[in-house]
Design a protein around this motif. Structure first.
Motif, PDB file in Angstrom:
ATOM      1  N   MET A  20       0.857  -1.190   0.000  1.00 24.54           N
ATOM      2  CA  MET A  20       0.000   0.000   0.000  1.00 24.54           C
ATOM      3  C   MET A  20       0.891   1.238   0.000  1.00 24.54           C
ATOM      4  O   MET A  20       1.748   1.406   0.864  1.00 24.54           O
ATOM      5  N   GLU A  21       0.673   2.093  -0.985  1.00 22.37           N
ATOM      6  CA  GLU A  21       1.513   3.275  -1.145  1.00 22.37           C
ATOM      7  C   GLU A  21       0.662   4.443  -1.655  1.00 22.37           C
ATOM      8  O   GLU A  21      -0.217   4.249  -2.495  1.00 22.37           O
ATOM      9  N   ARG A  22       0.922   5.636  -1.134  1.00 24.36           N
ATOM     10  CA  ARG A  22       0.236   6.842  -1.605  1.00 24.36           C
ATOM     11  C   ARG A  22       1.141   7.563  -2.597  1.00 24.36           C
ATOM     12  O   ARG A  22       2.307   7.839  -2.300  1.00 24.36           O
ATOM     13  N   ARG A  23       0.590   7.861  -3.764  1.00 23.33           N
ATOM     14  CA  ARG A  23       1.358   8.569  -4.791  1.00 23.33           C
ATOM     15  C   ARG A  23       0.579   9.793  -5.253  1.00 23.33           C
ATOM     16  O   ARG A  23      -0.635   9.724  -5.456  1.00 23.33           O
ATOM     17  N   THR A  24       1.307  10.881  -5.438  1.00 27.55           N
ATOM     18  CA  THR A  24       0.669  12.099  -5.959  1.00 27.55           C
ATOM     19  C   THR A  24       0.641  12.036  -7.477  1.00 27.55           C
ATOM     20  O   THR A  24       1.464  11.367  -8.120  1.00 27.55           O
ATOM     21  N   ILE A  25      -0.322  12.752  -8.042  1.00 19.68           N
ATOM     22  CA  ILE A  25      -0.504  12.765  -9.488  1.00 19.68           C
ATOM     23  C   ILE A  25      -1.260  14.034  -9.858  1.00 19.68           C
ATOM     24  O   ILE A  25      -2.027  14.575  -9.047  1.00 19.68           O
ATOM     25  N   GLU A  26      -1.049  14.521 -11.052  1.00 19.15           N
ATOM     26  CA  GLU A  26      -1.737  15.732 -11.494  1.00 19.15           C
ATOM     27  C   GLU A  26      -3.195  15.407 -11.821  1.00 19.15           C
ATOM     28  O   GLU A  26      -3.470  14.477 -12.586  1.00 19.15           O
ATOM     29  N   PRO A  27      -4.150  16.131 -11.234  1.00 20.35           N
ATOM     30  CA  PRO A  27      -5.566  15.881 -11.562  1.00 20.35           C
ATOM     31  C   PRO A  27      -5.845  16.105 -13.046  1.00 20.35           C
ATOM     32  O   PRO A  27      -5.191  16.916 -13.709  1.00 20.35           O
ATOM     33  N   ARG A  28      -6.813  15.400 -13.570  1.00 20.55           N
ATOM     34  CA  ARG A  28      -7.207  15.557 -14.961  1.00 20.55           C
ATOM     35  C   ARG A  28      -7.838  16.932 -15.197  1.00 20.55           C
ATOM     36  O   ARG A  28      -8.585  17.422 -14.337  1.00 20.55           O
ATOM     37  N   ASP A  32     -15.365  -0.674   7.538  1.00 18.82           N
ATOM     38  CA  ASP A  32     -14.303   0.322   7.655  1.00 18.82           C
ATOM     39  C   ASP A  32     -13.140  -0.334   8.384  1.00 18.82           C
ATOM     40  O   ASP A  32     -13.299  -0.849   9.502  1.00 18.82           O
ATOM     41  N   LEU A  33     -11.986  -0.306   7.734  1.00 21.70           N
ATOM     42  CA  LEU A  33     -10.813  -1.015   8.232  1.00 21.70           C
ATOM     43  C   LEU A  33      -9.636  -0.071   8.449  1.00 21.70           C
ATOM     44  O   LEU A  33      -9.433   0.881   7.682  1.00 21.70           O
ATOM     45  N   ARG A  34      -8.861  -0.364   9.495  1.00 24.58           N
ATOM     46  CA  ARG A  34      -7.568   0.284   9.685  1.00 24.58           C
ATOM     47  C   ARG A  34      -6.512  -0.617   9.068  1.00 24.58           C
ATOM     48  O   ARG A  34      -6.385  -1.798   9.421  1.00 24.58           O
ATOM     49  N   TYR A  35      -5.753  -0.058   8.136  1.00 29.88           N
ATOM     50  CA  TYR A  35      -4.735  -0.854   7.447  1.00 29.88           C
ATOM     51  C   TYR A  35      -3.654   0.087   6.937  1.00 29.88           C
ATOM     52  O   TYR A  35      -3.958   1.141   6.366  1.00 29.88           O
ATOM     53  N   ASP A  36      -2.384  -0.315   7.163  1.00 28.22           N
ATOM     54  CA  ASP A  36      -1.276   0.542   6.735  1.00 28.22           C
ATOM     55  C   ASP A  36      -0.327  -0.150   5.764  1.00 28.22           C
ATOM     56  O   ASP A  36       0.726   0.388   5.432  1.00 28.22           O
ATOM     57  N   GLY A  37      -0.711  -1.356   5.322  1.00 28.93           N
ATOM     58  CA  GLY A  37       0.128  -2.058   4.374  1.00 28.93           C
ATOM     59  C   GLY A  37       1.146  -2.967   5.019  1.00 28.93           C
ATOM     60  O   GLY A  37       1.880  -3.674   4.309  1.00 28.93           O
ATOM     61  N   THR A  38       1.232  -2.990   6.344  1.00 25.23           N
ATOM     62  CA  THR A  38       2.235  -3.832   7.009  1.00 25.23           C
ATOM     63  C   THR A  38       1.588  -4.882   7.911  1.00 25.23           C
ATOM     64  O   THR A  38       1.786  -6.071   7.740  1.00 25.23           O
ATOM     65  N   GLY A  39       0.802  -4.462   8.902  1.00 26.59           N
ATOM     66  CA  GLY A  39       0.189  -5.401   9.829  1.00 26.59           C
ATOM     67  C   GLY A  39      -1.175  -5.844   9.368  1.00 26.59           C
ATOM     68  O   GLY A  39      -1.647  -5.452   8.286  1.00 26.59           O
ATOM     69  N   PRO A  40      -1.854  -6.674  10.173  1.00 28.65           N
ATOM     70  CA  PRO A  40      -3.201  -7.129   9.799  1.00 28.65           C
ATOM     71  C   PRO A  40      -4.206  -5.984   9.809  1.00 28.65           C
ATOM     72  O   PRO A  40      -4.099  -5.046  10.617  1.00 28.65           O
ATOM     73  N   ALA A  41      -5.166  -6.036   8.903  1.00 31.32           N
ATOM     74  CA  ALA A  41      -6.254  -5.053   8.893  1.00 31.32           C
ATOM     75  C   ALA A  41      -7.083  -5.219  10.158  1.00 31.32           C
ATOM     76  O   ALA A  41      -7.302  -6.342  10.633  1.00 31.32           O
ATOM     77  N   LYS A  42      -7.546  -4.114  10.716  1.00 29.87           N
ATOM     78  CA  LYS A  42      -8.347  -4.126  11.932  1.00 29.87           C
ATOM     79  C   LYS A  42      -9.735  -3.541  11.641  1.00 29.87           C
ATOM     80  O   LYS A  42      -9.849  -2.484  11.009  1.00 29.87           O
ATOM     81  N   LEU A  43     -10.755  -4.231  12.133  1.00 29.34           N
ATOM     82  CA  LEU A  43     -12.124  -3.768  11.941  1.00 29.34           C
ATOM     83  C   LEU A  43     -12.414  -2.574  12.838  1.00 29.34           C
ATOM     84  O   LEU A  43     -12.266  -2.648  14.059  1.00 29.34           O
ATOM     85  N   LEU A  44     -12.855  -1.477  12.231  1.00 25.44           N
ATOM     86  CA  LEU A  44     -13.281  -0.300  12.984  1.00 25.44           C
ATOM     87  C   LEU A  44     -14.789  -0.280  13.171  1.00 25.44           C
ATOM     88  O   LEU A  44     -15.283   0.056  14.237  1.00 25.44           O
ATOM     89  N   GLU A  45     -15.533  -0.635  12.126  1.00 27.70           N
ATOM     90  CA  GLU A  45     -16.988  -0.749  12.229  1.00 27.70           C
ATOM     91  C   GLU A  45     -17.537  -1.362  10.949  1.00 27.70           C
ATOM     92  O   GLU A  45     -16.827  -1.489   9.954  1.00 27.70           O
ATOM     93  N   ALA A  76      -1.080   7.375   8.911  1.00 33.58           N
ATOM     94  CA  ALA A  76      -0.933   8.652   8.204  1.00 33.58           C
ATOM     95  C   ALA A  76       0.002   8.466   7.015  1.00 33.58           C
ATOM     96  O   ALA A  76       1.126   7.967   7.167  1.00 33.58           O
ATOM     97  N   PHE A  77      -0.476   8.839   5.854  1.00 34.43           N
ATOM     98  CA  PHE A  77       0.328   8.850   4.636  1.00 34.43           C
ATOM     99  C   PHE A  77       0.466  10.298   4.202  1.00 34.43           C
ATOM    100  O   PHE A  77      -0.541  10.956   3.871  1.00 34.43           O
TER     101      PHE A  77
END
Length: 394
Positions: free
Chosen positions: A1-9, A109-122, A352-353
């Motif tokens: 999981m990675e956040r990348r910036t890009i120019e909007p269309r 709705d899940l908490r997930y950062d790309g490293t550990g297991p996803a956690k259920l929030l609701e 936070a990304f």
């Protein structure tokens, strides 16, 4: 999981509006308009990552269904704040006859950062929104920006297939109405319902269109009617069951409820048993039934217990939406038991990304994983000012 910036269309706002997202901007408290649909960045996943998340979502869904069975079998409705015996009876009957009742979709709705297991929030299993942007505009965004790539998104075809499969459960000879609340000024509820109506029509269903405020009551016939005084035999509503069973028409809803087998007058979708899954008390019951499960966070109904001193906690009203009433309590703060019924869940700050706090919205259609929508917020609570960002599998 990675956040990348890009120019909007160029012209992105007109593009997504034409694809059904008529609320691409959000008005903030300072009266400024800022993008809700935010394509200045996107998230990238690997195929293996998505496949693993799909398995987690389907496992969580199965656990939630088993928790619902436990609530009914052990008569734990009071833990959900359901104290009206008529409502509890209606929910229990709907659960027992759930094979006869159409049930379409929900969103984890899940908490997930790309490293550990996803956690259920609701689990938003009764009236989940952010469906339009997840199903349509982000798919077209991917096709335009990353042709040949893939996305965790089979929402549209699965929704059409679900309506086809469940059409036999609908009362024959009358349209399936789609109802939204006209009190929603943004148009999100209306467009969500309009999109679901479109998927039902593609499945071959005869449909109708109405706002909840336009639904009338025929005193002589004892039935709900549309603006032309035609009986409403079945209705998909984006209107929570806790409102439907407490507003001024609640008695009529319960008196005429078709809870399977065509024995009532009006069949409502989602069915009443979804009240078991759309309540934050579910989080505490899941932890009770599946302690230390890797995809769950500790949660309790009677107070924060050890969470106040060990990890911090989040207090969530049982029926809150879009972060309303949620409070965050850091580790070491005094434990506070609120007067209103709440679920006290372990504090697991959203990852936070680039300074943006991220929550994954994983969709389920019927009992299968169906897609992903990602929202970012400036703070730890995902509220009405959150932004939606598209994703891609590379």
């Amino acid at each position: 999981m990675e956040r990348r910036t890009i120019e909007p269309r160029p012209g992105w706002q007109q593009t997504v509006e034409g694809q059904g997202l008529i609320y691409p901007l959000t008005r903030h408290p300072d009266n400024s308009l800022r993008p809700y649909w935010d394509e200045s960045a996107h998230y990238v996943f690997s195929l293996e990552e998505v496949e693993a998340l799909e398995e987690v979502v389907e496992e969580l869904h199965g656990m939630c269904l088993r928790a619902a069975e436990h609530i009914v079998a052990e008569n734990r409705f009071a833990d959900l704040g359901i104290t009206d015996p008529r409502v509890a009876d209606a929910v229990a009957e709907a659960w027992r006859r759930r094979a006869e009742l159409p049930s379409v979709y929900g969103r984890f709705d899940l908490r997930y950062d790309g490293t550990g297991p996803a956690k259920l929030l609701e689990y938003n299993a009764d009236t989940p929104t952010s469906l339009v942007e997840a199903a349509s505009p982000q798919w077209f965004w991917m096709e335009e920006r990353f042709p040949g790539a893939d996305q965790w998104n089979s929402l549209h075809e699965r929704l059409v297939a679900a309506w086809k499969k469940q059409s036999a459960l609908l009362p024959p000879g009358s349209p399936l109405y789609f109802a939204y609340s006209s009190a929603d000024e943004l148009g999100e509820d209306m467009m969500t319902v309009a999109y679901l109506k479109e998927t039902a029509e593609q499945a071959g269903l005869d449909t109708g269109w109405i706002s909840m405020e336009e639904i009338g009551w025929d005193h002589l016939a004892g039935r709900f009617v549309d603006t032309q005084l035609r009986f409403i035999r079945s209705c998909f509503k984006l209107y929570p069951w806790e409102w439907l069973t407490t507003d001024r028409f609640a008695g009529h809803v319960l008196d005429t409820l078709d809870n399977g087998g065509g024995t009532g007058t009006t069949l409502w979708i989602e069915p009443a048993w979804k009240m078991l899954l759309s309540n934050k008390a579910l989080l505490a019951i899941l932890w009770e039934l599946y302690p230390d499960h890797p995809n769950l966070l500790p949660a309790y109904l009677d107070g924060p217990r050890e969470l106040a001193s060990t990890t911090g906690y989040v207090a969530k009203p049982l029926l809150g939406r879009e972060g309303a009433g949620v409070t965050v309590h850091e580790k070491g703060a005094a434990a506070v038991v609120r007067e209103e019924p709440c679920c006290y869940q372990q504090l697991a700050p959203l990852p936070a990304f680039d300074g943006n706090h991220v929550v994954l919205g994983a969709w389920v259609v019927e009992d299968e994983s169906a897609g992903l929508g990602i929202r970012e917020s400036s703070g730890l609570i995902t509220d009405e000012y959150a932004r939606f960002l598209p994703h891609v599998i590379l």
